[in-house]
Scaffold this active site. Structure first.
Site, PDB file in Angstrom:
ATOM      1  N   THR A 158       2.066   0.733  -5.062  1.00 34.33           N
ATOM      2  CA  THR A 158       1.330  -0.408  -4.518  1.00 34.33           C
ATOM      3  C   THR A 158       1.472  -1.640  -5.410  1.00 34.33           C
ATOM      4  OG1 THR A 158      -0.287   1.036  -3.440  1.00 34.33           O
ATOM      5  CG2 THR A 158      -0.973  -1.230  -3.877  1.00 34.33           C
ATOM      6  N   SER A 205       0.847  -1.190   0.000  1.00 36.53           N
ATOM      7  CA  SER A 205       0.000   0.000   0.000  1.00 36.53           C
ATOM      8  C   SER A 205       0.880   1.237   0.000  1.00 36.53           C
ATOM      9  CB  SER A 205      -0.895   0.007   1.243  1.00 36.53           C
ATOM     10  OG  SER A 205      -1.738   1.131   1.255  1.00 36.53           O
ATOM     11  N   CYS A 206       0.490   2.248  -0.781  1.00 37.89           N
ATOM     12  CA  CYS A 206       1.225   3.512  -0.844  1.00 37.89           C
ATOM     13  C   CYS A 206       0.234   4.667  -0.736  1.00 37.89           C
ATOM     14  CB  CYS A 206       2.044   3.611  -2.128  1.00 37.89           C
ATOM     15  SG  CYS A 206       1.048   3.762  -3.637  1.00 37.89           S
ATOM     16  N   PRO A 207       0.715   5.890  -0.505  1.00 38.82           N
ATOM     17  CA  PRO A 207      -0.208   7.013  -0.304  1.00 38.82           C
ATOM     18  C   PRO A 207      -1.180   7.251  -1.449  1.00 38.82           C
ATOM     19  CG  PRO A 207       1.967   7.609   0.470  1.00 38.82           C
ATOM     20  CD  PRO A 207       2.105   6.270  -0.188  1.00 38.82           C
TER      21      PRO A 207
END
Length: 503
Positions: free
Chosen positions: A16, A8-10
């Site tokens: 991601t 998961s990334c911002p």
């Protein structure tokens, strides 16, 4: 072994899925089974509970809160940043295998094992460094805010494209048949008076107005879970109301989360405990954070924000060029990471304050790295392996669409040569964009919103100049290293395992 992972990334877009692919390839190369759950912008690609139950260990490669984390309780866990899932997948697999081998046979929850040199970024992680947890909270807020930026910003940009720059002044506070526009119920009046462009502007402006409340609300959510959401959103709304903007939202979200964390730790009688989550915690936390935002925090931050905006608007040409150079270099420094996000958020704040030059420089500088690397793979293909040349084919479109993450496969393989080359070109692009007085009414969209760019031809010249600088630099630096054979299967499968090859 059987392993599972969550990435998961911002933004929930590039990092991601790149981390998921890299981890899968590394596990396959090491002879292990791995299934990955991507928690991206499209939602959770949820793992089967039976798969989780059968797993020997878990990898969290995440820069934001891992949702529904309790599903993985009892499993040996390796926690890392999402970039490590891209750059060091083989190492994370090895650590997961080692954690599984060392785990006690009992079914009690095992402690999370941070990757070497990595600060856990999820809210529930025990023992995480303060800086690591702070970064995770802030990135969670940013990740939920970005879809509002995309929806609202592009609608506003299209409204300007269709209705002209005067559409904002016409719709905001305008009157029609003696009636003042107030809310969504007045969209019919706006449609009759200003057409589709007016409606698009009103909807987009409403979406854009939610940036700060969503940012603050989900920072507090990352800190304190669901009880933090209400006071966090209220803190963001108050930050917007007093003019404190993004900085006020950041502080308000952190303040709301901290207050809720203190309230949930109170030892209260059982009769009161039942109503704490739904009545007492939201009531008390919202009252306290609201009072602090209005009386203590909001006004000073608003004054500082207004002062910074005035300073930016009053900059001379030479200072504007320097500012463009700095934000341009920041956009390429970590190619979608925290430094990149700081520059982008600064561009958004400037755009919302009416300064359109900085957003133009930020977007142009963010487009440069992927296109420059795509060009380099065409000019000197023997300097790149098969995987990189394929990444170059996709990088043309990614760069044109302002997705800086398209350069990550190249930077992961050879950061010492690639990142400085990309920073040089992006700095040139940012500086030239400011020098040419280019403007952007769109917060995203890349080349596809060129119709909303002021001085579009000079803007394209700035982008092309940066592309040329970056492409020439990376070719020159890579020409000094031993060429990687195009059929190198190991390099293609695990790019992070390739160090910089000395000349």
């Amino acid at each position: 072994m059987k392993l599972v992972a969550v990435t998961s990334c911002p933004t929930g877009i590039a990092h991601t899925y790149m981390a998921a692919e890299a981890l899968s390839e590394a596990a396959k190369a090491a002879g292990h089974e791995l299934e990955v759950e991507t928690q991206g912008s499209a939602g959770l690609d949820r793992l089967d509970p039976a798969t989780i139950a059968a797993a020997d260990a878990v990898i969290f490669a995440a820069d934001v809160e891992v949702r529904e984390r309790d599903r993985f309780d009892g499993k040996p866990t390796v926690v890392a940043k999402v970039k490590d899932g891209i750059n060091r997948p083989a190492e994370l697999i090895e650590r997961a295998v080692a954690a599984a081998a060392e785990a006690p046979a009992a079914s009690t929850p095992a402690a999370a094992v941070p990757a070497a040199g990595v600060s856990p970024a999820t809210k529930a992680e025990e023992g995480a460094s303060w800086a690591g947890r702070l970064r995770g909270w802030l990135m969670t807020g940013v990740s939920y805010m970005i879809p509002f930026v995309a929806a609202g910003g592009i609608l506003i940009a299209l409204a300007f494209l269709i209705g002209g720059p005067e559409i904002a002044s016409k719709v905001n506070g305008g009157t029609f048949d003696g009636h003042t526009y107030k809310g969504v119920s007045d969209l019919t009046l706006i449609l009759n008076q200003f057409g589709v462009a007016g409606v698009m502007f009103k909807i987009g402006a409403t979406s854009f107005s939610m940036l700060v409340p969503i940012l603050a609300g989900f920072i507090a959510y990352a800190m304190a879970d669901r009880p933090g959401l209400v006071p966090g959103v209220v803190a963001g709304l108050l930050a917007s109301a007093v003019g404190a903007g993004f900085l006020g939202g950041l502080i308000g979200g952190l303040l709301a989360g901290a207050i809720v964390l203190q309230l949930v730790r109170l030892d209260v009688p059982r009769a009161i405990a039942g109503v704490m989550p739904v009545v007492i915690i939201p009531l008390v936390s919202t009252l306290v954070v609201g009072f602090v935002m209005l009386v203590v925090v909001g006004k000073p931050i608003a004054s500082a924000t207004n002062g910074m905006t005035g300073w930016l608007n009053g900059l001379g040409d030479s200072n504007k060029i320097l500012l463009g150079l700095i934000v341009g270099a920041m956009m390429a420094f970590d190619l979608g990471g925290p430094v990149n996000k700081v520059a982008y958020t600064f561009g958004l704040a400037s755009l919302s304050a009416g300064n359109l030059n900085i957003m133009a420089a930020v977007m142009a500088a963010g487009m440069t790295p992927p296109i420059a690397l795509a060009l380099a793979t065409v000019v000197r293909p023997k300097l790149f392996n098969d995987a990189e040349r394929k990444a170059g084919e996709a990088a043309w479109l990614l760069g044109a669409s302002f997705i800086t993450e398209g350069a990550i496969p190249f930077a992961a393989a050879d950061p010492v040569r690639v990142i400085p080359s990309m920073m040089a070109g992006s700095a040139v692009t940012g500086a030239l964009s400011m020098a040419f007085d280019a403007t952007s009414r769109a917060p995203h969209g890349g080349i596809w919103v060129v119709g909303l760019i002021g001085h579009p031809l000079l803007y394209l010249v700035a982008i092309l100049a940066g592309i040329g600088v970056s492409a020439a630099s990376v070719v020159a630096l890579k020409s000094r290293r031993i060429l990687v054979p195009s059929g190198d299967a190991v390099a293609a499968a695990a790019p992070s395992s390739r160090g910089v090859v000395a000349a």
